[in-house]
Scaffold this active site. Sequence first.
Site, PDB file in Angstrom:
ATOM      1  N   ARG A  94    -114.709  92.745  -6.616  1.00 29.38           N
ATOM      2  CA  ARG A  94    -114.330  91.200  -7.392  1.00 29.38           C
ATOM      3  C   ARG A  94    -112.894  90.557  -7.314  1.00 29.38           C
ATOM      4  NH1 ARG A  94    -117.014  93.644 -12.869  1.00 29.38           N
ATOM      5  NH2 ARG A  94    -115.089  95.187 -11.830  1.00 29.38           N
ATOM      6  N   HIS A 121    -126.858 118.055  -5.377  1.00 25.63           N
ATOM      7  CA  HIS A 121    -125.885 119.130  -4.068  1.00 25.63           C
ATOM      8  C   HIS A 121    -126.481 120.449  -3.958  1.00 25.63           C
ATOM      9  CE1 HIS A 121    -122.832 115.438  -4.177  1.00 25.63           C
ATOM     10  NE2 HIS A 121    -122.496 116.308  -4.977  1.00 25.63           N
ATOM     11  N   LYS A 150    -121.275 117.697   5.517  1.00 27.91           N
ATOM     12  CA  LYS A 150    -120.304 119.182   5.622  1.00 27.91           C
ATOM     13  C   LYS A 150    -120.968 119.917   7.362  1.00 27.91           C
ATOM     14  CE  LYS A 150    -118.701 119.827   0.545  1.00 27.91           C
ATOM     15  NZ  LYS A 150    -117.347 119.380   1.142  1.00 27.91           N
ATOM     16  N   LYS A 175    -116.836 123.291 -13.662  1.00 23.88           N
ATOM     17  CA  LYS A 175    -115.681 122.989 -13.626  1.00 23.88           C
ATOM     18  C   LYS A 175    -114.871 124.410 -14.301  1.00 23.88           C
ATOM     19  CE  LYS A 175    -115.846 118.094 -13.053  1.00 23.88           C
ATOM     20  NZ  LYS A 175    -115.112 118.090 -11.911  1.00 23.88           N
ATOM     21  N   LYS A 222    -123.522 108.183  -4.782  1.00 27.02           N
ATOM     22  CA  LYS A 222    -124.060 108.917  -6.143  1.00 27.02           C
ATOM     23  C   LYS A 222    -123.324 108.124  -7.182  1.00 27.02           C
ATOM     24  CE  LYS A 222    -121.687 112.677  -6.887  1.00 27.02           C
ATOM     25  NZ  LYS A 222    -121.461 114.233  -7.454  1.00 27.02           N
ATOM     26  N   ASP A 272    -125.618 111.863  -0.238  1.00 26.26           N
ATOM     27  CA  ASP A 272    -124.923 112.882  -0.692  1.00 26.26           C
ATOM     28  C   ASP A 272    -123.825 113.752   0.383  1.00 26.26           C
ATOM     29  OD1 ASP A 272    -124.774 115.924  -1.269  1.00 26.26           O
ATOM     30  OD2 ASP A 272    -126.766 115.905  -2.261  1.00 26.26           O
ATOM     31  N   HIS A 273    -122.777 113.920  -0.287  1.00 26.85           N
ATOM     32  CA  HIS A 273    -121.995 113.789   0.809  1.00 26.85           C
ATOM     33  C   HIS A 273    -122.078 115.847   1.389  1.00 26.85           C
ATOM     34  CE1 HIS A 273    -119.684 115.155  -2.776  1.00 26.85           C
ATOM     35  NE2 HIS A 273    -118.307 115.864  -1.889  1.00 26.85           N
ATOM     36  N   GLU A 311    -116.203 124.476  -9.446  1.00 26.78           N
ATOM     37  CA  GLU A 311    -114.475 123.823  -9.374  1.00 26.78           C
ATOM     38  C   GLU A 311    -113.489 124.471 -10.233  1.00 26.78           C
ATOM     39  OE1 GLU A 311    -115.494 119.190  -8.658  1.00 26.78           O
ATOM     40  OE2 GLU A 311    -116.714 119.290 -10.474  1.00 26.78           O
ATOM     41  N   ASP A 367    -124.330 115.702 -12.520  1.00 28.06           N
ATOM     42  CA  ASP A 367    -123.622 116.076 -11.602  1.00 28.06           C
ATOM     43  C   ASP A 367    -123.504 116.633 -10.441  1.00 28.06           C
ATOM     44  OD1 ASP A 367    -121.152 113.565 -10.747  1.00 28.06           O
ATOM     45  OD2 ASP A 367    -119.693 115.884 -11.166  1.00 28.06           O
TER      46      ASP A 367
HETATM   47  N1  LIG Z   1    -114.769 108.557  -5.451  1.00 28.43           N
HETATM   48  C1  LIG Z   1    -115.114 109.367  -5.366  1.00 28.43           C
HETATM   49  O1  LIG Z   1    -114.722 109.989  -4.711  1.00 28.43           O
HETATM   50  C2  LIG Z   1    -116.937 108.690  -5.100  1.00 28.43           C
HETATM   51  C3  LIG Z   1    -116.924 110.079  -4.878  1.00 28.43           C
HETATM   52  C4  LIG Z   1    -118.566 110.073  -4.358  1.00 28.43           C
HETATM   53  C5  LIG Z   1    -119.152 109.178  -4.987  1.00 28.43           C
HETATM   54  N2  LIG Z   1    -118.758 108.053  -6.219  1.00 28.43           N
HETATM   55  C6  LIG Z   1    -119.680 107.267  -6.298  1.00 28.43           C
HETATM   56  O2  LIG Z   1    -118.716 106.062  -5.691  1.00 28.43           O
HETATM   57  C7  LIG Z   1    -119.419 104.400  -6.205  1.00 28.43           C
HETATM   58  C8  LIG Z   1    -118.037 104.114  -6.528  1.00 28.43           C
HETATM   59  O3  LIG Z   1    -116.450 105.106  -6.844  1.00 28.43           O
HETATM   60  P1  LIG Z   1    -115.408 104.606  -7.120  1.00 28.43           P
HETATM   61  O4  LIG Z   1    -114.664 105.722  -7.182  1.00 28.43           O
HETATM   62  O5  LIG Z   1    -114.735 103.969  -6.106  1.00 28.43           O
HETATM   63  O6  LIG Z   1    -115.360 103.477  -8.592  1.00 28.43           O
HETATM   64  P2  LIG Z   1    -114.403 102.944  -9.103  1.00 28.43           P
HETATM   65  O7  LIG Z   1    -113.270 102.468  -8.437  1.00 28.43           O
HETATM   66  O8  LIG Z   1    -115.160 103.007 -10.525  1.00 28.43           O
HETATM   67  O9  LIG Z   1    -115.141 101.551  -8.705  1.00 28.43           O
HETATM   68  C9  LIG Z   1    -114.915 100.495  -7.332  1.00 28.43           C
HETATM   69  C10 LIG Z   1    -115.319  99.443  -7.692  1.00 28.43           C
HETATM   70  O10 LIG Z   1    -116.314  98.686  -8.609  1.00 28.43           O
HETATM   71  C11 LIG Z   1    -116.017  97.963  -9.643  1.00 28.43           C
HETATM   72  N3  LIG Z   1    -116.235  97.660 -10.314  1.00 28.43           N
HETATM   73  C12 LIG Z   1    -115.639  98.901 -10.993  1.00 28.43           C
HETATM   74  N4  LIG Z   1    -116.417  98.276 -12.533  1.00 28.43           N
HETATM   75  C13 LIG Z   1    -117.385  98.085 -12.521  1.00 28.43           C
HETATM   76  C14 LIG Z   1    -118.462  96.962 -13.329  1.00 28.43           C
HETATM   77  N5  LIG Z   1    -118.711  97.978 -14.595  1.00 28.43           N
HETATM   78  N6  LIG Z   1    -119.221  96.732 -12.468  1.00 28.43           N
HETATM   79  C15 LIG Z   1    -119.927  96.048 -11.895  1.00 28.43           C
HETATM   80  N7  LIG Z   1    -118.089  96.504 -10.514  1.00 28.43           N
HETATM   81  C16 LIG Z   1    -117.531  97.779 -11.349  1.00 28.43           C
HETATM   82  C17 LIG Z   1    -114.416  97.289  -9.014  1.00 28.43           C
HETATM   83  O11 LIG Z   1    -113.986  96.483  -8.146  1.00 28.43           O
HETATM   84  P3  LIG Z   1    -113.974  95.083  -8.938  1.00 28.43           P
HETATM   85  O12 LIG Z   1    -113.500  95.076 -10.170  1.00 28.43           O
HETATM   86  O13 LIG Z   1    -112.954  94.258  -7.994  1.00 28.43           O
HETATM   87  O14 LIG Z   1    -114.777  94.841  -8.222  1.00 28.43           O
HETATM   88  C18 LIG Z   1    -114.205  98.716  -8.490  1.00 28.43           C
HETATM   89  O15 LIG Z   1    -112.648  98.482  -7.816  1.00 28.43           O
HETATM   90  C19 LIG Z   1    -119.888 105.225  -7.697  1.00 28.43           C
HETATM   91  O16 LIG Z   1    -121.106 105.318  -7.332  1.00 28.43           O
HETATM   92  C20 LIG Z   1    -119.059 106.591  -7.619  1.00 28.43           C
HETATM   93  O17 LIG Z   1    -119.864 107.186  -8.284  1.00 28.43           O
HETATM   94  C21 LIG Z   1    -116.914 108.118  -5.489  1.00 28.43           C
END
Ligand SMILES: NC(=O)c1ccc[n+]([C@@H]2O[C@H](COP(=O)([O-])OP(=O)(O)OC[C@H]3O[C@@H](n4cnc5c(N)ncnc54)[C@H](OP(=O)(O)O)[C@@H]3O)[C@@H](O)[C@H]2O)c1
Length: 507
Positions: free
Chosen positions: A48, A253, A195, A353, A161, A190-191, A229, A248
């Site tokens: 967005r 996992h 691995k 954790k 996830k 599922d990362h 962790e 989580d």
């Molecule tokens: N971060 C990790 O390392 C990691 C690891 C494993 C899994 N995941 C999974 O990957 C997904 C994304 O994770 P992330 O850490 O990248 O999340 P994030 O940074 O919170 O969100 C990704 C993007 O989604 C948009 N967003 C945030 N809140 C929103 C909402 N309520 N409705 C619609 N769009 C929204 C935002 O972009 P805009 O505002 O620009 O649209 C944000 O930059 C999640 O499902 C998370 O569980 C993440």
Amino acid sequence: MPRTPGPCALVVFGASGDLTRRKLIPALYALWVQRYLPGGFAVVGVARRPMSDDEFREHVRKGIEEFARLPIEEAEWREFAATLRYLHGDYGDPATYQRLRELLAQLAAEQGTGGNALFYLGTPPSAFPAVIEQLGRAGLACPLDEESKQCGRWARIVVEKPFGRDLASARALDRLLEETFGEEQVYRIDHYLGKETVQNILVFRFANGIFEPVWNRRYVDHVELTVAESIGVEGRGSYYEESGALRDMVQNHLMQLLALVAMEPPASFDARSVRHEKAKVVRAVRPFAPGEIGRFALRGQYGPGAVAGGRVPGYREEDGVAPDSRTETFAALRLLVDNWRWSGVPFYLRSAKRMPRRVSEIALRFRMPPLALFPRTPLDQAEPNVLAFRIQPAEGISLRFEAKLPGQELHVRSVNMEFRYGTSFGLAAPEAYETLLLDAMRGDATNFASAEMVEDSWALLDPVLNAWAAEAPGDFPNYEAGSWGPAAADAMVANDPVSEARAWRRP
Ligand SMILES: NC(=O)c1ccc[n+]([C@@H]2O[C@H](COP(=O)([O-])OP(=O)(O)OC[C@H]3O[C@@H](n4cnc5c(N)ncnc54)[C@H](OP(=O)(O)O)[C@@H]3O)[C@@H](O)[C@H]2O)c1
């Protein structure tokens, strides 16, 4: 099959976020440098937040500099950056998808992506349904029906996830995916499955002749699976409050690890056969009987303590966490797999954790020999044989066995035979996201979760979640940060009448 996929565009929803910057783009850059990406390739970041293509490139370049395992090299970066595009728009707005359609058509013409698309749901899960529906409405899902076969291109979708937060929400998401895509187009990531050490479990089991004959109830006393962790919630308190350790880590996992350790040999190493055998394991896990949850599904929450020599606050003092939070930061289960191979063998699963160390491990503990032949080492002092897979860190496999201590007396001691990835191969392992992105582009779902297995895992754990929601934990916080968890979890293993286990391992 060659590892380089055919032409395609990767469309990442939520591309302005943490996952894209920290994991996806660094993984793609590493694939690019290693020449694993196809000639006709493009990445479209959708989110967005308004950004130009160049701003997006700058944004993700920082992620590569900080997180990629390969250092940035200017010539490579320039070529890679040219594949990156950005599209801003609302996830629920049809206009976003019309523009996406046009951009994909343009990329097919200009970058040779062939009109093929791998969609990646990298937003918070609340936005998943809107994206799936809109992809369907815009005609971008390209289901494998007769009409789309005529269009001669493919579309797949990777779902991050968490996949649901209970059985009902996982089913609803599956239903929506099914209505829009076919199951063969859906890649639930599922990362852990990307691995190297996890993928090696199947090689270890089925490419060697000597282990499989003892891989069963006759020789294995119990199996321990640990994902520990040392970190706390690291500023993600409000996310974790909604999740907890069971959702989580355990539902995804740990259940995947359990399935890989316990499954039967598949008919072949294709997605269908491997996923079928894994799903059979989860189907065979005995459901918790009413009244058993308090004995065999235990929860904990850390209080203040010390980790790696530094004082750390308790969970309830973390940002974004309620001062009376009931969220578990520790979960331990004892499961029984009711099939011919594993009947009566407990599988102890734990994830937490603020443990003393960051470590993921699977350990098979073998039965003791039937007789003590060595009087100076009574049987109750001898150690059992243990085969341990270290998934992270210091990835490797160790086998513990008894040996004679050198000298004129007959004393027995435990020794370890060790295999370490780092020293044995001297090759850097790819990141899990590299492997999984490549698999999804190639259309290989072997290392992705099936709908059946995800739903059966939720079905198994729903009663635990419900019981925990219904009854406030009277003793939270019940373990110190930097300890191995609550005393009740130690007692669960020590007092289990069906195994010789005396304590959890301290990996
Ligand atoms: N971060 C990790 O390392 C990691 C690891 C494993 C899994 N995941 C999974 O990957 C997904 C994304 O994770 P992330 O850490 O990248 O999340 P994030 O940074 O919170 O969100 C990704 C993007 O989604 C948009 N967003 C945030 N809140 C929103 C909402 N309520 N409705 C619609 N769009 C929204 C935002 O972009 P805009 O505002 O620009 O649209 C944000 O930059 C999640 O499902 C998370 O569980 C993440």
